[in-house]
Design a protein around this motif. Structure first.
Motif, PDB file in Angstrom:
ATOM      1  N   GLU A 128       0.807  -1.223   0.000  1.00 12.01           N
ATOM      2  CA  GLU A 128       0.000   0.000   0.000  1.00 12.01           C
ATOM      3  C   GLU A 128       0.842   1.275   0.000  1.00 12.01           C
ATOM      4  N   ASN A 129       2.150   1.143   0.150  1.00 13.83           N
ATOM      5  CA  ASN A 129       3.038   2.310   0.125  1.00 13.83           C
ATOM      6  C   ASN A 129       3.363   2.772  -1.286  1.00 13.83           C
ATOM      7  N   PHE A 130       2.882   2.039  -2.312  1.00 13.30           N
ATOM      8  CA  PHE A 130       3.263   2.328  -3.693  1.00 13.30           C
ATOM      9  C   PHE A 130       2.039   2.480  -4.592  1.00 13.30           C
ATOM     10  N   ALA A 131       2.205   3.233  -5.673  1.00 10.86           N
ATOM     11  CA  ALA A 131       1.138   3.380  -6.653  1.00 10.86           C
ATOM     12  C   ALA A 131       0.857   2.012  -7.268  1.00 10.86           C
ATOM     13  N   PRO A 132      -0.410   1.661  -7.451  1.00 14.90           N
ATOM     14  CA  PRO A 132      -0.761   0.329  -7.980  1.00 14.90           C
ATOM     15  C   PRO A 132      -0.068  -0.015  -9.290  1.00 14.90           C
ATOM     16  N   ALA A 133       0.017   0.941 -10.224  1.00 13.89           N
ATOM     17  CA  ALA A 133       0.624   0.652 -11.526  1.00 13.89           C
ATOM     18  C   ALA A 133       2.092   0.301 -11.387  1.00 13.89           C
ATOM     19  N   VAL A 134       2.782   0.957 -10.463  1.00 16.00           N
ATOM     20  CA  VAL A 134       4.206   0.695 -10.254  1.00 16.00           C
ATOM     21  C   VAL A 134       4.405  -0.656  -9.576  1.00 16.00           C
ATOM     22  N   TRP A 135       3.607  -0.942  -8.549  1.00 12.27           N
ATOM     23  CA  TRP A 135       3.725  -2.213  -7.835  1.00 12.27           C
ATOM     24  C   TRP A 135       3.431  -3.385  -8.770  1.00 12.27           C
ATOM     25  N   GLU A 136       2.429  -3.224  -9.626  1.00 12.93           N
ATOM     26  CA  GLU A 136       2.069  -4.301 -10.544  1.00 12.93           C
ATOM     27  C   GLU A 136       3.225  -4.652 -11.478  1.00 12.93           C
ATOM     28  N   ARG A 137       3.928  -3.629 -11.999  1.00 13.73           N
ATOM     29  CA  ARG A 137       5.028  -3.898 -12.903  1.00 13.73           C
ATOM     30  C   ARG A 137       6.239  -4.482 -12.173  1.00 13.73           C
ATOM     31  N   ALA A 138       6.264  -4.345 -10.856  1.00 15.83           N
ATOM     32  CA  ALA A 138       7.381  -4.877 -10.076  1.00 15.83           C
ATOM     33  C   ALA A 138       7.204  -6.358  -9.765  1.00 15.83           C
ATOM     34  N   THR A 139       6.084  -6.922 -10.162  1.00 15.49           N
ATOM     35  CA  THR A 139       5.802  -8.323  -9.860  1.00 15.49           C
ATOM     36  C   THR A 139       5.907  -9.204 -11.106  1.00 15.49           C
ATOM     37  N   TYR A 140       6.147 -10.483 -10.868  1.00 11.27           N
ATOM     38  CA  TYR A 140       6.162 -11.482 -11.931  1.00 11.27           C
ATOM     39  C   TYR A 140       5.599 -12.770 -11.354  1.00 11.27           C
ATOM     40  N   GLN A 141       4.557 -13.279 -12.005  1.00 11.22           N
ATOM     41  CA  GLN A 141       3.874 -14.488 -11.550  1.00 11.22           C
ATOM     42  C   GLN A 141       3.499 -14.414 -10.074  1.00 11.22           C
ATOM     43  N   GLY A 142       3.001 -13.251  -9.684  1.00 10.25           N
ATOM     44  CA  GLY A 142       2.482 -13.075  -8.335  1.00 10.25           C
ATOM     45  C   GLY A 142       3.510 -12.779  -7.264  1.00 10.25           C
ATOM     46  N   GLU A 143       4.781 -12.695  -7.633  1.00  9.05           N
ATOM     47  CA  GLU A 143       5.816 -12.410  -6.642  1.00  9.05           C
ATOM     48  C   GLU A 143       6.509 -11.088  -6.965  1.00  9.05           C
ATOM     49  N   LEU A 144       6.973 -10.406  -5.919  1.00  8.88           N
ATOM     50  CA  LEU A 144       7.639  -9.121  -6.089  1.00  8.88           C
ATOM     51  C   LEU A 144       9.121  -9.332  -6.384  1.00  8.88           C
ATOM     52  N   TYR A 145       9.564  -8.823  -7.542  1.00  7.42           N
ATOM     53  CA  TYR A 145      10.960  -8.975  -7.938  1.00  7.42           C
ATOM     54  C   TYR A 145      11.728  -7.657  -7.960  1.00  7.42           C
ATOM     55  N   ALA A 146      11.037  -6.553  -7.780  1.00  5.98           N
ATOM     56  CA  ALA A 146      11.712  -5.253  -7.800  1.00  5.98           C
ATOM     57  C   ALA A 146      11.114  -4.364  -6.720  1.00  5.98           C
ATOM     58  N   LEU A 147      11.958  -3.633  -6.039  1.00  6.59           N
ATOM     59  CA  LEU A 147      11.520  -2.704  -5.008  1.00  6.59           C
ATOM     60  C   LEU A 147      11.694  -1.296  -5.565  1.00  6.59           C
ATOM     61  N   PRO A 148      10.598  -0.634  -5.948  1.00  7.97           N
ATOM     62  CA  PRO A 148      10.697   0.662  -6.648  1.00  7.97           C
ATOM     63  C   PRO A 148      11.255   1.770  -5.762  1.00  7.97           C
ATOM     64  N   LEU A 149      12.233   2.474  -6.287  1.00 10.29           N
ATOM     65  CA  LEU A 149      12.797   3.642  -5.615  1.00 10.29           C
ATOM     66  C   LEU A 149      12.105   4.911  -6.083  1.00 10.29           C
ATOM     67  N   ASP A 150      11.790   4.993  -7.364  1.00 11.52           N
ATOM     68  CA  ASP A 150      11.182   6.212  -7.902  1.00 11.52           C
ATOM     69  C   ASP A 150      10.371   5.906  -9.143  1.00 11.52           C
ATOM     70  N   THR A 151       9.744   6.932  -9.671  1.00 10.90           N
ATOM     71  CA  THR A 151       9.292   6.939 -11.056  1.00 10.90           C
ATOM     72  C   THR A 151       9.921   8.183 -11.660  1.00 10.90           C
ATOM     73  N   HIS A 152      10.435   8.051 -12.858  1.00 13.36           N
ATOM     74  CA  HIS A 152      11.007   9.219 -13.524  1.00 13.36           C
ATOM     75  C   HIS A 152      10.306   9.376 -14.881  1.00 13.36           C
TER      76      HIS A 152
END
Length: 435
Positions: A128-152
């Motif tokens: 819930e600390n991240f924008a949904p669109a950013v969190w969704e792209r950070a996942t693959y097959q239901g698991e989180l593979y990237a921890l977003p630092l920013d959007t540029h």
């Protein structure tokens, strides 16, 4: 990567090593203090590099039992090649910076490890600390593979003085809404009357990404979909894509925006007052503020119906390790959590929008201008297609720009650009993922 490129990258990295005096391959600090070493690879130079060093120093102060070994490598495809090689060999760093748009080329191939959401929660990082669109792209097959630092994102910067003379400033001192094609083009013409040159700047010639960034953001605004599946023909809404190219041709009419402008030329035009607005990445903010202290910023105007802004995201990933060290993994989670929750304000000073959204509501962030004025762009981001060959610094972006070049210069019809992009997409979709 060539031998020369490898040596250059190694030398760049060597110059940035040892924030905490740690040695690669050692579980404790070189000074015998017993601190746990966390190795982090990144691709930041200039202001970004200095800010990251500051953030990591603060993270070590907050975690005195941890020593960060920071290695900075040259940005580009060579960086991602080296990261893939290190991961496949089982001896990569504990964490590495990756553009989110490159994730699709790494997570499916087993080069990265997913984050443990429970461990992240223990250090205060939650979905819930991240924008949904950013969190969704950070996942693959239901698991989180990237921890977003920013959007540029790719946004609009403007010169308040020129905008005011053109009658385009509101009572709040901000640029009025430029939503809608006619409104946007008219604003460019009014600014051109003030500058005596062109109203806006956009440099795309001799650049491997700018035309694609504008195209893909505007394509997202049409609401049209796409389907890029390896081994199959590319599916793109050709009518919508042609509409976008025609719009870009209208913008590049020689009055609103020069028809033939390169990246450096656009920057120079804006910073010297020969244009009142520039379409560019927020990463150029430090240079713009140096030339125009009261420079303004806003998300890409909504020209085609649906708010959307092309963007990418710097994120932290966990490269696959043959024998992960539990102590280092625990320390890595704590360090990354600190960089996001405590370091994001420092990171935002260079223009980036913090992905960790609680930072956006802090009084300190609300004092940052024009960052606060374009922060909304982080909620309407459109990243590159989630395929292995796309993303920052990729050959894909360069090929898309090449396919558009003749049409944007008025040498070919818009449909020709769309046909060219589809041909290149098809060619890449037939190519196996080398990772």
């Amino acid at each position: 990567m060539s031998r020369r490129g490898f040596l250059q990258a190694a030398l760049v990295g060597a110059g940035a090593v040892a924030i905490g005096g740690a040695l690669a391959g050692c579980a404790t600090g070189a000074d015998g203090s017993g601190r746990t070493t966390v190795r982090i690879w990144d691709l930041f130079s200039g202001a970004d590099g200095a800010n990251m060093q500051t953030m990591q120093a603060a993270a070590m102060k907050a975690n005195p039992d941890v020593s960060i070994q920071s290695v900075t490598l040259a940005w580009g495809s060579a960086y991602y090649t080296k990261l893939a090689m290190a991961s496949s060999g089982g001896r990569p760093p504990e964490a590495a910076v990756m553009h989110m748009s490159r994730l699709a080329g790494y997570a499916p191939g087993g080069l990265l490890e997913p984050y443990d959401l429970d461990k992240l929660a223990e250090v205060g990082i939650r979905k819930e600390n991240f924008a949904p669109a950013v969190w969704e792209r950070a996942t693959y097959q239901g698991e989180l593979y990237a921890l977003p630092l920013d959007t540029h994102p790719f946004i609009s910067f403007y010169n308040p003085k020129i905008a005011k003379q053109a009658g385009l400033l509101g009572s709040d001192g901000k640029l009025v809404s430029l939503d809608g094609v006619d409104t946007f083009l008219d604003a460019g013409r009014e600014m051109a009357k003030v500058t005596g040159k062109t109203g806006m700047a956009f440099g795309y010639l001799l650049d491997t990404a700018q035309a694609w960034r504008l195209f893909w953001g505007l394509y997202g605004q049409t609401g049209a979909g796409y389907e890029l599946v390896p081994g199959k023909a590319a599916q793109l809404d050709e009518k919508a894509a042609t509409e976008v190219i025609e719009l870009m041709q209208s913008i590049l009419d020689g009055k609103v925006v020069p028809a033939n402008q390169d990246y450096a030329g656009a920057i120079a035009s804006f910073t010297t007052g020969r244009s009142g607005l520039i379409l560019s990445g927020e990463w150029e903010l430090p240079a713009f503020k140096a030339a125009i202290p009261d420079v303004g910023g806003m998300p890409l105007p909504t020209l085609l119906g649906t708010p959307a802004n092309y963007a990418d995201s710097h994120s932290f990933v966990l490269p696959k390790q043959a024998h992960p060290d539990p102590a280092r993994r625990d320390a890595t989670y704590r360090v990354l959590a600190n960089l996001l929750s405590q370091g994001s304000l420092t990171w935002a000073s260079a223009g980036h929008i913090p992905a960790y959204q609680p930072v956006l509501s802090k009084p300190e962030y609300q004092k940052l201008t024009p960052q606060r004025d374009y922060a909304h762009a982080g909620e309407i981001v459109v990243l590159d297609p989630a395929v292995w060959f796309a993303g920052a610094g990729s050959d894909f972006q360069a090929r898309m720009c090449d396919a558009m070049s003749a049409s944007l210069q008025g040498k070919a019809k818009a449909k020709s650009a769309v046909d060219g992009m589809l041909r290149e997409m098809d060619r890449l979709l037939k190519t196996p993922n080398p990772a």
